[in-house]
Design a protein around this motif. Structure first.
Motif, PDB file in Angstrom:
ATOM      1  N   VAL A   8       0.790  -1.277  -0.033  1.00  0.00           N
ATOM      2  CA  VAL A   8      -0.007  -0.011   0.241  1.00  0.00           C
ATOM      3  C   VAL A   8       0.795   1.265   0.189  1.00  0.00           C
ATOM      4  O   VAL A   8       1.877   1.334   0.643  1.00  0.00           O
ATOM      5  CB  VAL A   8      -1.046  -0.148   1.287  1.00  0.00           C
ATOM      6  CG1 VAL A   8      -1.788   1.331   1.233  1.00  0.00           C
ATOM      7  CG2 VAL A   8      -1.885  -1.230   1.151  1.00  0.00           C
ATOM      8  N   THR A   9       0.752   2.138  -0.799  1.00  0.00           N
ATOM      9  CA  THR A   9       1.424   3.213  -1.055  1.00  0.00           C
ATOM     10  C   THR A   9       1.174   4.386   0.009  1.00  0.00           C
ATOM     11  O   THR A   9      -0.169   4.710   0.279  1.00  0.00           O
ATOM     12  CB  THR A   9       1.242   4.002  -2.378  1.00  0.00           C
ATOM     13  OG1 THR A   9       1.172   2.956  -3.325  1.00  0.00           O
ATOM     14  CG2 THR A   9       2.300   4.864  -2.844  1.00  0.00           C
ATOM     15  N   THR A  10       2.201   4.905   0.671  1.00  0.00           N
ATOM     16  CA  THR A  10       1.854   5.975   1.729  1.00  0.00           C
ATOM     17  C   THR A  10       1.439   7.306   0.855  1.00  0.00           C
ATOM     18  O   THR A  10       2.012   7.535  -0.212  1.00  0.00           O
ATOM     19  CB  THR A  10       2.721   6.309   2.774  1.00  0.00           C
ATOM     20  OG1 THR A  10       4.065   6.572   1.968  1.00  0.00           O
ATOM     21  CG2 THR A  10       2.834   4.856   3.471  1.00  0.00           C
ATOM     22  N   ALA A  11       0.824   8.259   1.667  1.00  0.00           N
ATOM     23  CA  ALA A  11       0.501   9.554   0.787  1.00  0.00           C
ATOM     24  C   ALA A  11       1.659  10.493   0.769  1.00  0.00           C
ATOM     25  O   ALA A  11       1.608  11.586   0.385  1.00  0.00           O
ATOM     26  CB  ALA A  11      -0.558  10.184   1.546  1.00  0.00           C
ATOM     27  N   SER A  12       2.757  10.031   1.465  1.00  0.00           N
ATOM     28  CA  SER A  12       4.007  11.154   1.688  1.00  0.00           C
ATOM     29  C   SER A  12       4.310  11.735   0.472  1.00  0.00           C
ATOM     30  O   SER A  12       4.989  12.682   0.696  1.00  0.00           O
ATOM     31  CB  SER A  12       4.946  10.417   2.599  1.00  0.00           C
ATOM     32  OG  SER A  12       5.547   9.500   1.842  1.00  0.00           O
ATOM     33  N   THR A  13       4.500  11.047  -0.548  1.00  0.00           N
ATOM     34  CA  THR A  13       5.119  11.815  -1.888  1.00  0.00           C
ATOM     35  C   THR A  13       4.142  12.566  -2.607  1.00  0.00           C
ATOM     36  O   THR A  13       4.535  13.017  -3.577  1.00  0.00           O
ATOM     37  CB  THR A  13       5.530  10.694  -2.560  1.00  0.00           C
ATOM     38  OG1 THR A  13       4.586   9.271  -2.732  1.00  0.00           O
ATOM     39  CG2 THR A  13       7.030  10.253  -1.850  1.00  0.00           C
ATOM     40  N   ARG A  14       2.866  12.405  -2.106  1.00  0.00           N
ATOM     41  CA  ARG A  14       1.897  13.163  -2.890  1.00  0.00           C
ATOM     42  C   ARG A  14       1.500  14.444  -2.178  1.00  0.00           C
ATOM     43  O   ARG A  14       1.981  14.832  -1.436  1.00  0.00           O
ATOM     44  CB  ARG A  14       0.348  12.150  -3.216  1.00  0.00           C
ATOM     45  CG  ARG A  14       0.902  10.988  -3.803  1.00  0.00           C
ATOM     46  CD  ARG A  14      -0.295  10.039  -3.720  1.00  0.00           C
ATOM     47  NE  ARG A  14      -1.206  10.089  -4.320  1.00  0.00           N
ATOM     48  CZ  ARG A  14      -2.500  10.568  -4.301  1.00  0.00           C
ATOM     49  NH1 ARG A  14      -2.886  10.538  -2.746  1.00  0.00           N
ATOM     50  NH2 ARG A  14      -3.422  10.679  -4.855  1.00  0.00           N
ATOM     51  N   GLY A  15       0.604  15.140  -3.007  1.00  0.00           N
ATOM     52  CA  GLY A  15      -0.054  16.445  -1.972  1.00  0.00           C
ATOM     53  C   GLY A  15      -0.789  15.654  -0.724  1.00  0.00           C
ATOM     54  O   GLY A  15      -1.010  14.704  -0.702  1.00  0.00           O
ATOM     55  N   GLN A  16      -0.837  16.709   0.552  1.00  0.00           N
ATOM     56  CA  GLN A  16      -1.342  16.270   1.693  1.00  0.00           C
ATOM     57  C   GLN A  16      -2.040  17.493   2.209  1.00  0.00           C
ATOM     58  O   GLN A  16      -1.534  18.803   2.137  1.00  0.00           O
ATOM     59  CB  GLN A  16      -0.236  15.665   2.685  1.00  0.00           C
ATOM     60  CG  GLN A  16      -0.903  14.349   3.284  1.00  0.00           C
ATOM     61  CD  GLN A  16       0.046  13.890   4.222  1.00  0.00           C
ATOM     62  OE1 GLN A  16       0.608  14.626   5.187  1.00  0.00           O
ATOM     63  NE2 GLN A  16       0.408  12.808   4.078  1.00  0.00           N
ATOM     64  N   LYS A  80      -4.246   6.655  -2.962  1.00  0.00           N
ATOM     65  CA  LYS A  80      -4.221   6.511  -4.320  1.00  0.00           C
ATOM     66  C   LYS A  80      -5.372   7.315  -4.920  1.00  0.00           C
ATOM     67  O   LYS A  80      -6.329   7.351  -4.068  1.00  0.00           O
ATOM     68  CB  LYS A  80      -4.086   5.266  -4.962  1.00  0.00           C
ATOM     69  CG  LYS A  80      -2.966   4.433  -4.661  1.00  0.00           C
ATOM     70  CD  LYS A  80      -1.909   5.151  -5.735  1.00  0.00           C
ATOM     71  CE  LYS A  80      -0.663   4.248  -5.750  1.00  0.00           C
ATOM     72  NZ  LYS A  80       0.161   4.848  -7.024  1.00  0.00           N
ATOM     73  N   ASP A  81      -5.418   7.370  -6.139  1.00  0.00           N
ATOM     74  CA  ASP A  81      -6.328   7.802  -6.948  1.00  0.00           C
ATOM     75  C   ASP A  81      -7.526   6.945  -7.166  1.00  0.00           C
ATOM     76  O   ASP A  81      -7.423   5.820  -6.507  1.00  0.00           O
ATOM     77  CB  ASP A  81      -6.066   8.216  -8.411  1.00  0.00           C
ATOM     78  CG  ASP A  81      -5.444   7.122  -8.999  1.00  0.00           C
ATOM     79  OD1 ASP A  81      -6.134   6.626  -9.652  1.00  0.00           O
ATOM     80  OD2 ASP A  81      -4.348   6.746  -8.771  1.00  0.00           O
ATOM     81  N   VAL A  88      -4.235  -1.019  -5.860  1.00  0.00           N
ATOM     82  CA  VAL A  88      -3.347  -1.241  -4.768  1.00  0.00           C
ATOM     83  C   VAL A  88      -3.810  -2.217  -3.470  1.00  0.00           C
ATOM     84  O   VAL A  88      -3.239  -3.075  -3.053  1.00  0.00           O
ATOM     85  CB  VAL A  88      -2.684   0.006  -4.175  1.00  0.00           C
ATOM     86  CG1 VAL A  88      -2.529   0.295  -2.834  1.00  0.00           C
ATOM     87  CG2 VAL A  88      -1.798   0.559  -5.231  1.00  0.00           C
ATOM     88  N   THR A  89      -5.039  -1.893  -3.091  1.00  0.00           N
ATOM     89  CA  THR A  89      -5.748  -2.768  -2.065  1.00  0.00           C
ATOM     90  C   THR A  89      -6.038  -4.241  -2.629  1.00  0.00           C
ATOM     91  O   THR A  89      -5.802  -5.155  -1.564  1.00  0.00           O
ATOM     92  CB  THR A  89      -6.883  -2.190  -1.715  1.00  0.00           C
ATOM     93  OG1 THR A  89      -7.989  -1.887  -2.545  1.00  0.00           O
ATOM     94  CG2 THR A  89      -6.684  -0.870  -0.793  1.00  0.00           C
TER      95      THR A  89
END
Ligand code: PFF
Length: 461
Positions: A8-16, A80-81, A88-89
Motif C-alpha cells: 500500500v502506497t503512503t501519501a507522503s510523496t503526493r499532496g497532503q 491513491k486515486d 493497490v488494495t
C-alpha cells in the motif's frame, strides 16, 4: 513512492492536507455547493416537501455517512486515486471498473454543473447592474451563458493546477464561513415575508402519504450528490489525509455541515415561494426564480443579491475544483502527467462536452426538447444519468467491494487508527465499528440495489 508490507502506497510523496481543519473545509467545500441551494430545494419541491426532507435526512445518516467513511478509509489506506485505490488494495480486482465510473461521473457532471454555476455568476453581475433577470430568457441566450460557463471552467482549472494545499485548501478555508453567514441573512428576510408561514409549514410538516419508491430513490440520489459520496471524491481526498487525522469525526463534520446548509437552502427558498405565490414544483429554475424576488424586498437588496450569488458561485467553485481534482489525481498518479497539463486537458474537454448542456435550456431547440429515460432537455438527461444513476451504481460497487471483497476489517483498522471510540463497545456490547460493518455489507447494498431497480422500473412500493 513508499510502500508498506501490504503493497500500500503512503501519501507522503503526493499532496497532503496541511491540517485537520484543511481537510474538513476542503471536503465540506466539495460537498456544499449547488446541490444544497439549487438542487435540494427543487428536489424537495418536486417530491412532496417535508416528507422528502425526512427521507433525505434518514438517507444521509443511514446510507450516505457509512459510505463516506468507506470511501475515506479506502482512499487513505491506499494513498491513491480512484483507480489506484482498487488496484493497490487488491491487485487484479475487477472492481477497478468502479474507478472508471468515478472518473466518468466527475467529468460529465463537471460539464453541466459549471453551466449552472455560470448562471449564478450571471445573476450576481445582473444584481450589481440593477438588472432584473427573467430566468427563461437569460438561460436561453448563448451570448450570456457560454462566456460565463467558460469563465467558470477557467477558474476551476487555474485553482486545480495550483495543487492540494495551495489551491483547494486555502480557498475553502476563507469562503465557506462567509457563505453560511450570508445564507443566514437571506433566511431572516425570507421567513419574515408576509405569507411565509405557508412555506414553513410545507417545509416542516410532513405528509407521509407522499412517500413512495420514487421519492426514496430521489432522496438517496440527492444525498449522494450533496455529500459528494459515490464519485470517488472522498477516495481522492482521503488519500491526501495524514495517518493522524480522524476519518470518523472528519466525516461526521463534513456530512453535518453539508446537511445544515441544505436545510438552510430550503429555509431560504420555500417561505419565499409561498409568500410570492410561486409553485414549489417549478423544477430546476426554482431557486433562480425565487431568490431574486426576496432580494427585491430587502434594504440594499441588490448588493445582498450580488453578494449572495457570488458566494453561491464560489461554493460551486469549491465543488467544481473537487470534481476536476478526481480525474487530475488519476492522471498525475497513474499516467505521470503534470498537474498543469492534466488540469488544462480535462477542464478543456469538460468545456467542449458541456456545450450541449449550456445550450439546452432554451438556447437550441432540439437540445431543449430532446427526451430520454423520461427526462426532457440535454442537461436534465445528463443529471439523471451521471448525477443519479451512475452514482448509485458506484455506491453499490464500493460497499460490495469493501464489505465482501477487500474485507471490512482493513477499513475498520483505518478508521480506528486515529479514533479512540470507533472500535469500542459503546451500547449493548456493540461498537460503532460492528454496526458500520453491518451497514456496509448488508444495509447499504440492499437499499441501493432496490433503488437502482426502482430506477429501471422494478417498483416495490
Ligand atoms: N456535493 C456537490 C454539491 O452538492 O453541489 C456536488 C459535487 C461536487 C459532487 C464534487 C461530487 C463532487 F466530486
Amino acid at each position: 513512492m513508499q510502500s508498506t508490507s501490504e503493497g500500500v502506497t503512503t501519501a507522503s510523496t503526493r499532496g497532503q492536507w496541511g491540517s485537520k481543519l484543511g481537510f474538513i473545509l476542503a471536503a465540506a467545500g466539495s460537498a456544499v455547493g449547488l446541490g444544497n441551494i439549487w438542487r435540494f430545494p427543487y428536489m424537495t419541491g418536486e417530491n412532496g416537501g417535508a416528507a422528502f426532507v425526512v427521507v433525505y435526512l434518514l438517507c444521509v445518516l443511514l446510507i450516505g455517512l457509512p459510505l463516506m467513511f468507506n470511501e475515506l478509509a479506502l482512499g487513505r489506506r491506499s494513498g491513491k486515486d480512484v483507480i489506484g485505490a482498487f488496484r493497490v488494495t487488491k491487485p487484479g480486482t475487477p472492481f477497478v471498473i468502479t474507478g472508471v465510473f468515478c472518473l466518468a461521473c466527475c467529468f460529465f457532471v463537471l460539464s453541466y454543473y459549471a453551466v449552472i454555476a455560470g448562471w449564478t455568476v450571471g445573476y450576481a453581475i445582473a444584481s450589481l447592474l440593477h438588472t432584473k433577470v427573467e430566468f427563461e430568457r437569460f438561460a436561453a441566450r448563448p451570448e450570456f451563458v457560454l462566456p460565463l460557463f467558460g469563465f467558470f471552467i477557467l477558474m476551476t482549472i487555474l485553482i486545480v493546477q495550483g495543487g492540494v494545499e495551495k489551491g483547494i485548501e486555502k480557498w475553502s478555508k476563507v469562503l465557506m464561513p462567509v457563505l453560511i453567514v450570508l445564507c443566514g441573512v437571506v433566511i431572516i428576510r425570507s421567513v419574515t415575508l408576509e405569507g411565509a408561514g405557508a412555506g414553513i409549514k410545507y417545509y416542516l410538516h410532513p405528509d407521509f402519504s407522499k412517500i413512495n419508491g420514487d421519492v426514496v430513490m430521489k432522496a438517496l440520489g440527492q444525498a449522494f450528490f450533496s455529500l459528494s459520496v459515490g464519485w470517488g471524491l472522498m477516495i481522492t481526498y482521503g488519500s491526501y489525509m495524514s495517518k493522524r487525522q480522524d476519518i470518523v469525526t472528519g466525516g461526521i463534520w463534513v456530512a453535518g455541515m453539508d446537511t445544515f446548509v441544505a436545510i438552510m437552502g430550503g429555509f431560504m427558498v420555500f417561505p419565499a415561494v409561498f409568500a410570492f405565490g410561486l409553485a414549489p414544483d417549478a423544477g430546476t429554475a426554482l431557486t433562480f426564480k425565487t431568490l431574486p424576488s426576496v432580494f427585491e424586498q430587502m434594504p440594499a437588496g441588490q448588493l445582498v443579491g450580488a453578494a449572495f450569488f457570488l458566494l453561491l458561485g464560489i461554493a460551486a467553485l469549491t465543488s467544481t475544483i473537487s470534481m476536476l481534482e478526481v480525474p487530475v489525481a488519476w492522471l498525475v498518479d497513474e499516467k505521470k502527467w503534470s498537474r498543469k497539463k492534466s488540469a488544462w486537458l480535462v477542464g478543456g474537454a469538460a468545456f467542449v462536452v458541456g456545450l450541449p448542456s449550456a445550450l439546452s435550456v432554451g438556447g437550441v431547440e432540439w437540445l431543449t426538447k430532446v427526451q430520454f429515460l423520461g427526462k426532457t432537455g440535454f442537461l436534465d438527461i445528463m443529471d439523471h444519468i451521471f448525477g443519479t444513476a451512475i452514482i448509485l451504481l458506484i455506491c453499490l460497487l464500493c460497499s460490495v467491494y469493501v464489505g465482501w471483497s477487500w474485507g471490512p476489517k482493513h477499513a475498520v483498522e483505518e478508521m480506528s487508527a486515529s479514533n479512540s471510540w470507533f472500535a469500542r463497545p459503546l451500547l449493548a456490547g456493540l461498537s460503532p465499528a460492528t454496526v458500520w460493518v453491518w451497514f456496509i455489507r448488508i444495509v447499504c447494498p440492499l437499499i441501493v440495489s432496490l433503488m437502482l431497480l426502482n430506477m429501471f422500473g422494478v417498483k416495490f412500493f
